[in-house]
Design a protein around this motif. Structure first.
Motif, PDB file in Angstrom:
ATOM      1  N   ARG A  16      26.294  42.015  42.446  1.00 39.53           N
ATOM      2  CA  ARG A  16      27.559  41.667  41.803  1.00 39.53           C
ATOM      3  C   ARG A  16      27.804  40.163  41.913  1.00 39.53           C
ATOM      4  O   ARG A  16      27.193  39.485  42.728  1.00 39.53           O
ATOM      5  CB  ARG A  16      28.708  42.439  42.449  1.00 39.53           C
TER       6      ARG A  16
ATOM      7  N   ILE B 229      30.340  38.547  43.141  1.00 40.68           N
ATOM      8  CA  ILE B 229      30.818  38.133  44.462  1.00 40.68           C
ATOM      9  C   ILE B 229      29.682  38.158  45.485  1.00 40.68           C
ATOM     10  O   ILE B 229      29.614  37.302  46.367  1.00 40.68           O
ATOM     11  CB  ILE B 229      32.033  38.964  44.928  1.00 40.68           C
ATOM     12  N   GLU B 230      28.750  39.104  45.351  1.00 35.81           N
ATOM     13  CA  GLU B 230      27.620  39.160  46.280  1.00 35.81           C
ATOM     14  C   GLU B 230      26.716  37.938  46.110  1.00 35.81           C
ATOM     15  O   GLU B 230      26.192  37.415  47.092  1.00 35.81           O
ATOM     16  CB  GLU B 230      26.824  40.453  46.059  1.00 35.81           C
TER      17      GLU B 230
ATOM     18  N   MET C 194      33.382  41.698  40.138  1.00 34.60           N
ATOM     19  CA  MET C 194      32.660  42.899  40.559  1.00 34.60           C
ATOM     20  C   MET C 194      31.587  43.340  39.551  1.00 34.60           C
ATOM     21  O   MET C 194      30.969  44.377  39.718  1.00 34.60           O
ATOM     22  CB  MET C 194      33.653  44.050  40.792  1.00 34.60           C
ATOM     23  N   HIS C 195      31.330  42.523  38.542  1.00 34.23           N
ATOM     24  CA  HIS C 195      30.297  42.840  37.557  1.00 34.23           C
ATOM     25  C   HIS C 195      28.909  42.481  38.098  1.00 34.23           C
ATOM     26  O   HIS C 195      28.753  41.556  38.883  1.00 34.23           O
ATOM     27  CB  HIS C 195      30.548  42.084  36.249  1.00 34.23           C
TER      28      HIS C 195
END
Length: 199
Positions: free
Chosen positions: A131, A133-134, A168-169
């Protein structure tokens, strides 16, 4: 004009007898934005790599970073931080000029290089299955950012590049422009004092 952060002094770069750069000189002040334009093959990327200290040295000329450095640890900052306490160890930051390509101390050159970041042309250096954020969290982990603060910092960086709605994509599902913004957030996570953008 502010004191320079970087001085490029008569840089020349030859490849197999052909001049890619010839006698390029300029200064960039702290906080200044400089755009370099030219046709494809004019040497813009070559100059940027020389300024970052990567690949091979110039044929002639100097690139000097005017910084402040902590004598007690590896921290380096902009020259205007001279005399301030080091945020890592509390030592006092002292002025230092680093001649990037003539520096005999490779560790000092690496310290300067760690405080720069780059966005490459047409390269999306992302973890495609992770994602957004990751991806930013990976960049924070690379610089040993405190884990208890990492989520908030990642969210702030994503907000700075106006991508909160995509946080979150999965990265591979983003458009090209959105991927570039994630790459920018990853580079900003390093808190560079100099950011290079190749187109």
């Amino acid at each position: 004009m502010k004191a320079p952060l970087i001085t490029v002094d008569n840089i020349c770069m030859d490849f197999d007898g052909s001049h890619a750069l010839r006698n390029i000189s300029f200064e960039i002040a702290e906080g200044e934005i400089l755009g370099i334009i030219g046709r494809s093959g004019a040497g813009k990327t070559v100059l940027m790599h020389l300024m970052r200290g990567v690949e091979q040295p110039p044929t002639s000329g100097r690139i000097i970073y005017h910084v402040s450095a902590c004598p007690s640890c590896d921290y380096i900052d902009v020259a205007s931080s001279t005399g301030k306490p080091c945020p890592q160890c509390g030592g006092t930051l002292a002025p230092l000029d680093v001649d990037l390509w003539n520096e005999t101390n490779d560790a000092l050159k690496r310290r300067v290089m760690r405080r720069t970041a780059i966005m490459f042309q047409r390269t999306f250096a992302l973890y495609g299955d992770d994602r957004v954020i990751e991806n930013v969290l990976h960049a924070l982990d690379d610089i040993d950012y405190p884990q208890e603060k990492a989520i908030n910092r990642a969210a702030d960086l994503i907000d700075q590049v106006r991508l909160s709605h995509r946080m979150m994509h999965i990265a591979r599902d983003l458009s090209g422009g959105e991927k570039q913004r994630v790459v920018l957030a990853r580079q900003l996570a390093k808190e560079p004092f100099l950011l290079f953008a190749d187109e």
